[in-house]
Design a protein around this motif. Structure first.
Motif, PDB file in Angstrom:
ATOM      1  N   ARG A  86      -5.257   1.674  -2.821  1.00  9.02           N
ATOM      2  CA  ARG A  86      -3.844   1.751  -2.420  1.00  9.02           C
ATOM      3  C   ARG A  86      -3.536   3.142  -1.852  1.00  9.02           C
ATOM      4  O   ARG A  86      -2.861   3.269  -0.830  1.00  9.02           O
ATOM      5  CB  ARG A  86      -2.952   1.451  -3.619  1.00  9.02           C
ATOM      6  CG  ARG A  86      -1.482   1.331  -3.292  1.00  9.02           C
ATOM      7  CD  ARG A  86      -0.649   1.176  -4.559  1.00  9.02           C
ATOM      8  NE  ARG A  86      -1.070   0.105  -5.439  1.00  9.02           N
ATOM      9  CZ  ARG A  86      -0.586  -1.125  -5.438  1.00  9.02           C
ATOM     10  NH1 ARG A  86       0.355  -1.455  -4.578  1.00  9.02           N
ATOM     11  NH2 ARG A  86      -1.027  -2.029  -6.285  1.00  9.02           N
ATOM     12  N   GLU A  87      -4.052   4.182  -2.491  1.00  2.00           N
ATOM     13  CA  GLU A  87      -3.808   5.555  -2.026  1.00  2.00           C
ATOM     14  C   GLU A  87      -4.435   5.820  -0.655  1.00  2.00           C
ATOM     15  O   GLU A  87      -3.813   6.411   0.218  1.00  2.00           O
ATOM     16  CB  GLU A  87      -4.370   6.545  -3.049  1.00  2.00           C
ATOM     17  CG  GLU A  87      -4.236   7.997  -2.648  1.00  2.00           C
ATOM     18  CD  GLU A  87      -4.971   8.923  -3.606  1.00  2.00           C
ATOM     19  OE1 GLU A  87      -5.409   9.994  -3.139  1.00  2.00           O
ATOM     20  OE2 GLU A  87      -5.106   8.583  -4.797  1.00  2.00           O
ATOM     21  N   LEU A  88      -5.666   5.350  -0.459  1.00  2.00           N
ATOM     22  CA  LEU A  88      -6.390   5.668   0.772  1.00  2.00           C
ATOM     23  C   LEU A  88      -6.143   4.678   1.912  1.00  2.00           C
ATOM     24  O   LEU A  88      -6.362   5.014   3.076  1.00  2.00           O
ATOM     25  CB  LEU A  88      -7.889   5.770   0.490  1.00  2.00           C
ATOM     26  CG  LEU A  88      -8.292   6.914  -0.448  1.00  2.00           C
ATOM     27  CD1 LEU A  88      -9.753   6.827  -0.819  1.00  2.00           C
ATOM     28  CD2 LEU A  88      -7.978   8.261   0.192  1.00  2.00           C
ATOM     29  N   LEU A  89      -5.683   3.464   1.585  1.00  2.00           N
ATOM     30  CA  LEU A  89      -5.507   2.434   2.618  1.00  2.00           C
ATOM     31  C   LEU A  89      -4.086   1.890   2.687  1.00  2.00           C
ATOM     32  O   LEU A  89      -3.758   1.130   3.595  1.00  2.00           O
ATOM     33  CB  LEU A  89      -6.462   1.262   2.347  1.00  2.00           C
ATOM     34  CG  LEU A  89      -7.950   1.607   2.292  1.00  2.00           C
ATOM     35  CD1 LEU A  89      -8.747   0.434   1.759  1.00  2.00           C
ATOM     36  CD2 LEU A  89      -8.457   2.047   3.650  1.00  2.00           C
ATOM     37  N   GLY A  90      -3.247   2.242   1.729  1.00  2.00           N
ATOM     38  CA  GLY A  90      -1.925   1.648   1.606  1.00  2.00           C
ATOM     39  C   GLY A  90      -0.959   1.961   2.724  1.00  2.00           C
ATOM     40  O   GLY A  90       0.056   1.268   2.871  1.00  2.00           O
ATOM     41  N   ALA A  91      -1.231   2.962   3.536  1.00  2.00           N
ATOM     42  CA  ALA A  91      -0.345   3.270   4.660  1.00  2.00           C
ATOM     43  C   ALA A  91      -0.487   2.251   5.791  1.00  2.00           C
ATOM     44  O   ALA A  91       0.364   2.185   6.675  1.00  2.00           O
ATOM     45  CB  ALA A  91      -0.629   4.673   5.189  1.00  2.00           C
ATOM     46  N   ASP A  92      -1.549   1.453   5.746  1.00  2.61           N
ATOM     47  CA  ASP A  92      -1.759   0.424   6.773  1.00  2.61           C
ATOM     48  C   ASP A  92      -0.792  -0.730   6.510  1.00  2.61           C
ATOM     49  O   ASP A  92      -0.866  -1.370   5.456  1.00  2.61           O
ATOM     50  CB  ASP A  92      -3.206  -0.061   6.721  1.00  2.61           C
ATOM     51  CG  ASP A  92      -3.581  -0.928   7.901  1.00  2.61           C
ATOM     52  OD1 ASP A  92      -2.754  -1.772   8.325  1.00  2.61           O
ATOM     53  OD2 ASP A  92      -4.717  -0.785   8.401  1.00  2.61           O
ATOM     54  N   PRO A  93       0.118  -1.020   7.444  1.00  2.88           N
ATOM     55  CA  PRO A  93       1.116  -2.066   7.200  1.00  2.88           C
ATOM     56  C   PRO A  93       0.541  -3.479   7.130  1.00  2.88           C
ATOM     57  O   PRO A  93       1.232  -4.407   6.726  1.00  2.88           O
ATOM     58  CB  PRO A  93       2.077  -1.923   8.389  1.00  2.88           C
ATOM     59  CG  PRO A  93       1.260  -1.307   9.464  1.00  2.88           C
ATOM     60  CD  PRO A  93       0.273  -0.408   8.768  1.00  2.88           C
ATOM     61  N   ARG A  94      -0.721  -3.653   7.471  1.00  2.84           N
ATOM     62  CA  ARG A  94      -1.325  -4.983   7.459  1.00  2.84           C
ATOM     63  C   ARG A  94      -1.764  -5.416   6.063  1.00  2.84           C
ATOM     64  O   ARG A  94      -2.071  -6.578   5.852  1.00  2.84           O
ATOM     65  CB  ARG A  94      -2.526  -5.035   8.404  1.00  2.84           C
ATOM     66  CG  ARG A  94      -2.173  -4.744   9.847  1.00  2.84           C
ATOM     67  CD  ARG A  94      -3.421  -4.618  10.698  1.00  2.84           C
ATOM     68  NE  ARG A  94      -4.242  -3.511  10.218  1.00  2.84           N
ATOM     69  CZ  ARG A  94      -5.509  -3.299  10.568  1.00  2.84           C
ATOM     70  NH1 ARG A  94      -6.109  -4.134  11.404  1.00  2.84           N
ATOM     71  NH2 ARG A  94      -6.182  -2.266  10.099  1.00  2.84           N
ATOM     72  N   VAL A  95      -1.814  -4.479   5.108  1.00  2.91           N
ATOM     73  CA  VAL A  95      -2.345  -4.807   3.784  1.00  2.91           C
ATOM     74  C   VAL A  95      -1.251  -4.792   2.723  1.00  2.91           C
ATOM     75  O   VAL A  95      -0.379  -3.928   2.731  1.00  2.91           O
ATOM     76  CB  VAL A  95      -3.502  -3.858   3.385  1.00  2.91           C
ATOM     77  CG1 VAL A  95      -3.048  -2.415   3.257  1.00  2.91           C
ATOM     78  CG2 VAL A  95      -4.180  -4.320   2.103  1.00  2.91           C
ATOM     79  N   THR A  96      -1.316  -5.784   1.833  1.00  5.87           N
ATOM     80  CA  THR A  96      -0.440  -5.863   0.668  1.00  5.87           C
ATOM     81  C   THR A  96      -1.321  -5.854  -0.573  1.00  5.87           C
ATOM     82  O   THR A  96      -2.216  -6.707  -0.708  1.00  5.87           O
ATOM     83  CB  THR A  96       0.396  -7.163   0.687  1.00  5.87           C
ATOM     84  OG1 THR A  96       1.184  -7.172   1.867  1.00  5.87           O
ATOM     85  CG2 THR A  96       1.285  -7.264  -0.547  1.00  5.87           C
TER      86      THR A  96
END
Length: 192
Positions: A86-96
């Motif tokens: 979540r910390e490293l990839l959570g800025a990507d709006p495609r992922v929940t």
């Protein structure tokens, strides 16, 4: 022919460093990851489900193959582990990111079907299999890994794999292919 992937997700080195620091050793290997990226790329605008975020390496591979209009839902029981992804990839709006038991989530989910389901944990693979398969859209793909026997796997793993494969082979609504590659994969495609 060397089958090690050369196109790695940008976040992979940081995720691996954090996995080492946390003692997390259950991430999918690169060959499985490269297949995930290719399958995600084959689904423009796809709705994708990952069961078992772990530290987020599989998530990174899926995101690396997805186009801008695709969406990924990734479910993990352990919040401490998932928080790295979540910390490293959570800025990507495609992922929940969903922090919940995968079986509980599968039982409660009432949304759209998925074009690709990657079950990388017990729920959706060894438990709740029927529910996970019900969520695969016609023409969609269900992928599982970790099917080959390895010395570090618990004794019940081999028996669970045998039951799983036998059950999948009986399903007339899916075409299955087993791959003795990477950690042992099975890909099933739902008929229309």
């Amino acid at each position: 022919m060397d089958d090690e992937p050369t196109q790695l997700p940008p976040a992979l080195p940081a995720l691996r460093a954090r996995a080492r620091d946390a003692g997390f050793t259950m991430s999918s290997e690169d060959r499985t990851g490269s297949l995930l990226a290719a399958l995600a790329a084959a689904r423009p605008g796809g709705n994708i489900l990952e069961l078992g975020t772990g530290i987020g390496e599989g998530t990174a591979w899926l995101l690396s193959g997805m186009d801008r209009s695709a969406a990924l839902t990734t479910v993990e029981l352990d919040p401490a582990v998932q928080d790295v992804g979540r910390e490293l990839l959570g800025a990507d709006p495609r992922v929940t990111f969903v922090t919940e038991d995968g079986g509980t989530w599968l039982d409660a989910y009432g949304g759209a079907l998925f074009d690709l389901v990657f079950a990388d944990t017990w729920p959706g693979k060894f438990t709740h299999l029927g529910r996970a398969l019900d969520l695969v859209a016609p023409g969609g793909i269900y992928l599982i890994d970790d099917l080959l026997p390895l010395p570090d796997r618990p004794a019940e793993h081999t028996a669970a794999v045998r039951r799983l494969l036998a059950g999948l082979e009986e399903r007339e609504d899916f075409r299955c292919v087993r791959l003795a590659w990477a950690s042992g994969l099975l890909m099933a495609v739902r008929g229309s």
